[in-house]
Design a protein around this motif. Structure first.
Motif, PDB file in Angstrom:
ATOM      1  N   VAL A 251      55.929  38.201  61.672  1.00  0.00           N
ATOM      2  CA  VAL A 251      56.670  38.940  60.649  1.00  0.00           C
ATOM      3  C   VAL A 251      55.667  39.791  59.879  1.00  0.00           C
ATOM      4  O   VAL A 251      54.701  39.272  59.309  1.00  0.00           O
ATOM      5  N   MET A 252      55.878  41.107  59.914  1.00  0.00           N
ATOM      6  CA  MET A 252      55.013  42.015  59.170  1.00  0.00           C
ATOM      7  C   MET A 252      55.573  42.198  57.763  1.00  0.00           C
ATOM      8  O   MET A 252      56.691  42.689  57.581  1.00  0.00           O
ATOM      9  N   LEU A 253      54.808  41.790  56.778  1.00  0.00           N
ATOM     10  CA  LEU A 253      55.209  41.928  55.379  1.00  0.00           C
ATOM     11  C   LEU A 253      54.714  43.291  54.902  1.00  0.00           C
ATOM     12  O   LEU A 253      53.541  43.478  54.591  1.00  0.00           O
ATOM     13  N   ASP A 254      55.620  44.247  54.861  1.00  0.00           N
ATOM     14  CA  ASP A 254      55.225  45.637  54.668  1.00  0.00           C
ATOM     15  C   ASP A 254      55.327  46.070  53.215  1.00  0.00           C
ATOM     16  O   ASP A 254      56.384  45.959  52.586  1.00  0.00           O
ATOM     17  N   ASN A 255      54.193  46.567  52.701  1.00  0.00           N
ATOM     18  CA  ASN A 255      54.135  47.138  51.349  1.00  0.00           C
ATOM     19  C   ASN A 255      54.698  46.213  50.275  1.00  0.00           C
ATOM     20  O   ASN A 255      55.401  46.651  49.351  1.00  0.00           O
ATOM     21  N   MET A 256      54.396  44.930  50.380  1.00  0.00           N
ATOM     22  CA  MET A 256      54.807  43.967  49.354  1.00  0.00           C
ATOM     23  C   MET A 256      53.665  43.763  48.356  1.00  0.00           C
ATOM     24  O   MET A 256      52.493  43.907  48.700  1.00  0.00           O
ATOM     25  N   ASP A 257      54.018  43.401  47.130  1.00  0.00           N
ATOM     26  CA  ASP A 257      52.963  43.009  46.196  1.00  0.00           C
ATOM     27  C   ASP A 257      52.511  41.594  46.537  1.00  0.00           C
ATOM     28  O   ASP A 257      53.164  40.875  47.309  1.00  0.00           O
ATOM     29  N   ASN A 258      51.403  41.169  45.952  1.00  0.00           N
ATOM     30  CA  ASN A 258      50.801  39.889  46.323  1.00  0.00           C
ATOM     31  C   ASN A 258      51.705  38.694  46.032  1.00  0.00           C
ATOM     32  O   ASN A 258      51.755  37.731  46.814  1.00  0.00           O
ATOM     33  N   ASP A 259      52.421  38.731  44.933  1.00  0.00           N
ATOM     34  CA  ASP A 259      53.315  37.615  44.594  1.00  0.00           C
ATOM     35  C   ASP A 259      54.426  37.469  45.631  1.00  0.00           C
ATOM     36  O   ASP A 259      54.759  36.352  46.051  1.00  0.00           O
TER      37      ASP A 259
ATOM     38  N   ILE B  57      41.797  43.203  49.855  1.00  0.00           N
ATOM     39  CA  ILE B  57      42.123  42.256  50.920  1.00  0.00           C
ATOM     40  C   ILE B  57      41.756  40.805  50.603  1.00  0.00           C
ATOM     41  O   ILE B  57      42.400  39.883  51.091  1.00  0.00           O
ATOM     42  N   LYS B  58      40.735  40.586  49.783  1.00  0.00           N
ATOM     43  CA  LYS B  58      40.381  39.199  49.474  1.00  0.00           C
ATOM     44  C   LYS B  58      41.515  38.515  48.711  1.00  0.00           C
ATOM     45  O   LYS B  58      41.863  37.366  48.998  1.00  0.00           O
ATOM     46  N   ALA B  59      42.097  39.224  47.754  1.00  0.00           N
ATOM     47  CA  ALA B  59      43.226  38.663  47.003  1.00  0.00           C
ATOM     48  C   ALA B  59      44.449  38.498  47.899  1.00  0.00           C
ATOM     49  O   ALA B  59      45.194  37.515  47.779  1.00  0.00           O
ATOM     50  N   VAL B  60      44.660  39.429  48.824  1.00  0.00           N
ATOM     51  CA  VAL B  60      45.793  39.335  49.745  1.00  0.00           C
ATOM     52  C   VAL B  60      45.629  38.115  50.653  1.00  0.00           C
ATOM     53  O   VAL B  60      46.594  37.392  50.933  1.00  0.00           O
ATOM     54  N   ALA B  61      44.412  37.872  51.112  1.00  0.00           N
ATOM     55  CA  ALA B  61      44.155  36.724  51.989  1.00  0.00           C
ATOM     56  C   ALA B  61      44.492  35.410  51.302  1.00  0.00           C
ATOM     57  O   ALA B  61      44.903  34.439  51.951  1.00  0.00           O
ATOM     58  N   LYS B  62      44.349  35.352  49.993  1.00  0.00           N
ATOM     59  CA  LYS B  62      44.646  34.125  49.249  1.00  0.00           C
ATOM     60  C   LYS B  62      46.141  33.781  49.266  1.00  0.00           C
ATOM     61  O   LYS B  62      46.523  32.660  48.934  1.00  0.00           O
ATOM     62  N   THR B  63      46.985  34.717  49.679  1.00  0.00           N
ATOM     63  CA  THR B  63      48.424  34.423  49.790  1.00  0.00           C
ATOM     64  C   THR B  63      48.709  33.538  51.002  1.00  0.00           C
ATOM     65  O   THR B  63      49.811  33.018  51.137  1.00  0.00           O
ATOM     66  N   GLY B  64      47.716  33.422  51.904  1.00  0.00           N
ATOM     67  CA  GLY B  64      47.888  32.558  53.072  1.00  0.00           C
ATOM     68  C   GLY B  64      48.356  33.269  54.325  1.00  0.00           C
ATOM     69  O   GLY B  64      48.713  32.626  55.317  1.00  0.00           O
ATOM     70  N   VAL B  65      48.346  34.613  54.333  1.00  0.00           N
ATOM     71  CA  VAL B  65      48.805  35.354  55.511  1.00  0.00           C
ATOM     72  C   VAL B  65      47.833  35.142  56.678  1.00  0.00           C
ATOM     73  O   VAL B  65      46.651  34.866  56.484  1.00  0.00           O
ATOM     74  N   ASP B  66      48.355  35.282  57.893  1.00  0.00           N
ATOM     75  CA  ASP B  66      47.525  35.096  59.083  1.00  0.00           C
ATOM     76  C   ASP B  66      46.681  36.325  59.402  1.00  0.00           C
ATOM     77  O   ASP B  66      45.534  36.201  59.820  1.00  0.00           O
ATOM     78  N   PHE B  67      47.274  37.518  59.195  1.00  0.00           N
ATOM     79  CA  PHE B  67      46.594  38.751  59.591  1.00  0.00           C
ATOM     80  C   PHE B  67      46.767  39.824  58.521  1.00  0.00           C
ATOM     81  O   PHE B  67      47.798  39.902  57.863  1.00  0.00           O
ATOM     82  N   ILE B  68      45.724  40.657  58.384  1.00  0.00           N
ATOM     83  CA  ILE B  68      45.805  41.858  57.564  1.00  0.00           C
ATOM     84  C   ILE B  68      45.442  43.038  58.461  1.00  0.00           C
ATOM     85  O   ILE B  68      44.376  43.045  59.079  1.00  0.00           O
TER      86      ILE B  68
ATOM     87  N   TYR C  97      34.841  44.669  55.997  1.00  0.00           N
ATOM     88  CA  TYR C  97      36.143  44.053  55.731  1.00  0.00           C
ATOM     89  C   TYR C  97      36.131  42.575  56.144  1.00  0.00           C
ATOM     90  O   TYR C  97      36.661  41.717  55.428  1.00  0.00           O
ATOM     91  N   VAL C  98      35.560  42.318  57.319  1.00  0.00           N
ATOM     92  CA  VAL C  98      35.516  40.941  57.825  1.00  0.00           C
ATOM     93  C   VAL C  98      34.750  40.037  56.856  1.00  0.00           C
ATOM     94  O   VAL C  98      35.142  38.887  56.617  1.00  0.00           O
ATOM     95  N   LYS C  99      33.674  40.554  56.300  1.00  0.00           N
ATOM     96  CA  LYS C  99      32.876  39.771  55.345  1.00  0.00           C
ATOM     97  C   LYS C  99      33.702  39.391  54.121  1.00  0.00           C
ATOM     98  O   LYS C  99      33.575  38.284  53.585  1.00  0.00           O
ATOM     99  N   GLU C 100      34.576  40.295  53.680  1.00  0.00           N
ATOM    100  CA  GLU C 100      35.439  40.008  52.534  1.00  0.00           C
ATOM    101  C   GLU C 100      36.422  38.879  52.837  1.00  0.00           C
ATOM    102  O   GLU C 100      36.883  38.185  51.930  1.00  0.00           O
ATOM    103  N   LEU C 101      36.735  38.679  54.115  1.00  0.00           N
ATOM    104  CA  LEU C 101      37.719  37.660  54.506  1.00  0.00           C
ATOM    105  C   LEU C 101      37.079  36.329  54.890  1.00  0.00           C
ATOM    106  O   LEU C 101      37.782  35.387  55.252  1.00  0.00           O
ATOM    107  N   GLU C 102      35.754  36.240  54.829  1.00  0.00           N
ATOM    108  CA  GLU C 102      35.061  35.012  55.230  1.00  0.00           C
ATOM    109  C   GLU C 102      35.599  33.802  54.468  1.00  0.00           C
ATOM    110  O   GLU C 102      35.736  33.830  53.246  1.00  0.00           O
ATOM    111  N   GLY C 103      35.886  32.738  55.240  1.00  0.00           N
ATOM    112  CA  GLY C 103      36.344  31.496  54.630  1.00  0.00           C
ATOM    113  C   GLY C 103      37.819  31.443  54.306  1.00  0.00           C
ATOM    114  O   GLY C 103      38.327  30.404  53.884  1.00  0.00           O
ATOM    115  N   SER C 104      38.540  32.537  54.531  1.00  0.00           N
ATOM    116  CA  SER C 104      39.960  32.578  54.164  1.00  0.00           C
ATOM    117  C   SER C 104      40.872  32.113  55.290  1.00  0.00           C
ATOM    118  O   SER C 104      42.007  31.703  55.044  1.00  0.00           O
ATOM    119  N   GLY C 105      40.420  32.224  56.537  1.00  0.00           N
ATOM    120  CA  GLY C 105      41.292  31.916  57.679  1.00  0.00           C
ATOM    121  C   GLY C 105      42.163  33.086  58.086  1.00  0.00           C
ATOM    122  O   GLY C 105      42.892  33.015  59.079  1.00  0.00           O
TER     123      GLY C 105
END
Length: 528
Positions: free
Chosen positions: A462-470, A496-507, A366-374
């Motif tokens: 703030v936990m964004l629960d069960n939201m779509d990516n948009d 998770i890679k697409a979710v990370a692109k939304t700019g969230v701090d944590f997954i 999972y961590v490898k999928e998030l590399e470079g995303s912050g």
């Protein structure tokens, strides 16, 4: 103020006075000059007579602790050992005798060397010169950063601290960091610029750690929280760009001890009747633990302790440290001791080692999928009953970040809590009334309106629960760094890679621990 008061008490009292001088007139002047020639010369140059009296100022210990290690000095970076005042393990802070540092280096330095002798030679490190180049004129950049950081910490995280001062210090560190990155000649991999970034990172950790600890304890004195917290003492564990964790080491250790005892009791019970009937008491053997598939190893220290339960003179030689990757067929450890002990401990050792290594391996994917995303990967409380501390140790070994350990170390306000309180704002206010500012508060939000309300009432996360990516992306933009953001619910490795692109701090991902596949590890025993 008593003569034998601790250093921190003296420091605070001196800081409250405008002019404190140390009298040395009772000492032989010739001995002072011989014993402290450089200090005497410096004082003389500034018109001070060291043999009479000198002005004194308090010294601040910005932090007590260091790099997290085990009792052999091993850090979570393979082959990197730490001991002395740079390590968290030791006697720094137990009292302030000058001999403590020497004792630490002798004891833990010896243990580190002993540990390396039991390992195969590590692969040589790549030359740092290939990664970091040096531009001589940038030394001035480093010197400027060093002076600024020194002043910021002295003024905002010194002898007496306050919430306002610590927050102001953090803001100044951020400003200095931003200015460094915009400086003419700045290059991230240039030696002096990298050293400047390191100083800024450490300063940020010191300030944020002090801000998180709403109490006074030892060298850490908060004017707004002058008393020690009456709850269980804890260590502050920090990682760059991660949530600050509170580790109640003693209680965690007690739970791990109980788990080991229970695991042994349920398997060995009154004794291994088969082994004890067939294997002579004095037979000795060597067991080889081998990875049957590629993965990330975790649980070596726990395995060692299980073996020691059955044979206190066991010789455990690890070839891999926790968090280290292994290939199929690679030897993990060799264990020499009583043949009976090895056979009796085998299943308990493998159950723990395989599960922890399986979690670490899955986490690393999972961590490898998030590399470079912050974006950082968090674990959850969805762990095997009784094994939470081991499960979370494994997540950390795989490169993930531990979220709250239980219901007692962080506030997480979810939908059912909000229903009882009447609204998010009411829930947050009631928690603050009950607990003050002791705990970080996270609030679950299922839509943009709830996210905005959570931020306005002061939620830290703030936990964004069960939201779509948009919707997540809109929420991140709406929150605009006023709070940290975490996403949860149906987080798969494919997503998770697409979710990370939304700019969230944590997954946060429950699957790291609730349904993980064990890593296949074998144990073969040969009689000596």
């Amino acid at each position: 103020m008593a003569e034998l008061a601790p250093r921190d008490v003296f420091a605070r009292e001196i800081s409250k006075q405008k002019n404190v001088r140390l009298s040395l007139e009772h000492l032989d002047s010739i001995r002072i000059k011989d014993r402290f020639p450089n200090i005497y010369k410096y004082c003389t140059a500034h018109g001070l007579d060291l043999t009479k009296s000198v002005p004194v100022a308090p010294a601040a210990h910005y932090m007590i602790g260091g790099v997290l290690t085990d009792l052999n000095g091993r850090s979570d970076i393979p082959s990197l050992y730490v001991c002395g005042e740079m390590a968290s393990t030791g006697i720094m802070g137990a009292n302030r005798l000058a001999s403590n540092s020497l004792a630490e280096c002798l004891v833990f330095g010896y243990r580190a060397i002993e540990d390396t002798l039991n390992k195969e030679p590590a692969k040589p490190l790549r030359s740092l010169a290939k990664k970091f180049h040096r531009i001589p004129k940038n030394e001035q950049i480093y010197n400027t950063i060093q002076a600024e950081v020194s002043a910021i910490l002295s003024n905002h995280a010194g002898i007496i601290r306050t919430q306002e001062g610590l927050r102001s210090g953090l803001e100044k560190i951020r400003e200095t960091s931003n200015r460094l990155s915009e400086t003419d000649g700045y290059q991230p991999n240039e030696l002096y610029c990298s050293m400047g970034n390191n100083i800024l990172t450490v300063a940020h950790l010191i300030l944020s750690g002090a801000l998180e600890r709403n109490e006074s304890r030892g060298a850490h004195y908060r004017n707004d929280f002058p008393c020690e917290c009456t709850e269980t003492p804890y260590h502050t564990i920090q990682q760059k760009n991660s949530i600050i964790n509170k580790a109640t080491d003693m209680s965690a250790q007690n739970l791990i001890d109980k788990l080991i005892e229970l695991a042994i009791e349920e398997d060995a019970g009154k004794g291994d009747i088969t082994t004890n009937s067939l294997v002579p008491l004095n037979y000795m053997a060597t067991a080889t633990l081998t990875a049957k598939e590629a993965g990330v190893i975790c649980g070596m220290e726990i395995a060692h302790r299980v073996f020691e339960h059955f044979d206190s003179e066991i010789v455990f030689k690890p070839y891999i440290t926790d968090g280290h990757k292994v290939e199929k067929g690679e030897v993990v450890a060799k264990v020499t001791g009583s043949y009976r002990a090895l056979l009796t401990a085998e299943r308990t050792v493998l159950n723990i080692l395989q599960r922890m290594s399986g979690i670490a391996t899955e986490t690393a994917k999972y961590v490898k999928e998030l590399e470079g995303s912050g974006t950082k990967l968090l674990d959850t409380r969805k762990t095997a009953p009784g094994m939470r501390h081991l499960d979370k140790m494994a997540v950390a070994a795989g490169g993930g970040t531990n979220h709250r350990t239980g219901l007692y170390d962080m506030v997480l306000i979810k939908d059912n809590h909000i229903k009882v309180a009447g609204s998010i704002t009411k829930a947050v206010n009631q928690v603050r009334e009950a607990t003050g500012n002791t705990y970080k508060i996270e609030v679950e939000a299922t839509n943009l309106n709830e996210a905005e309300e959570a931020v306005k009432c002061g939620a830290h996360i703030v936990m964004l629960d069960n939201m779509d990516n948009d919707t997540m992306a809109k929420a991140v933009k709406l929150i605009a760094k006023r709070a940290q953001t975490e996403v949860s619910g149906n987080m798969t490795i494919e997503r998770i890679k697409a979710v990370a692109k939304t700019g969230v701090d944590f997954i946060s991902v429950g699957a790291l621990t609730h349904s993980v596949k064990a890593l296949d590890i074998s144990m073969n025993i040969e009689e000596r």
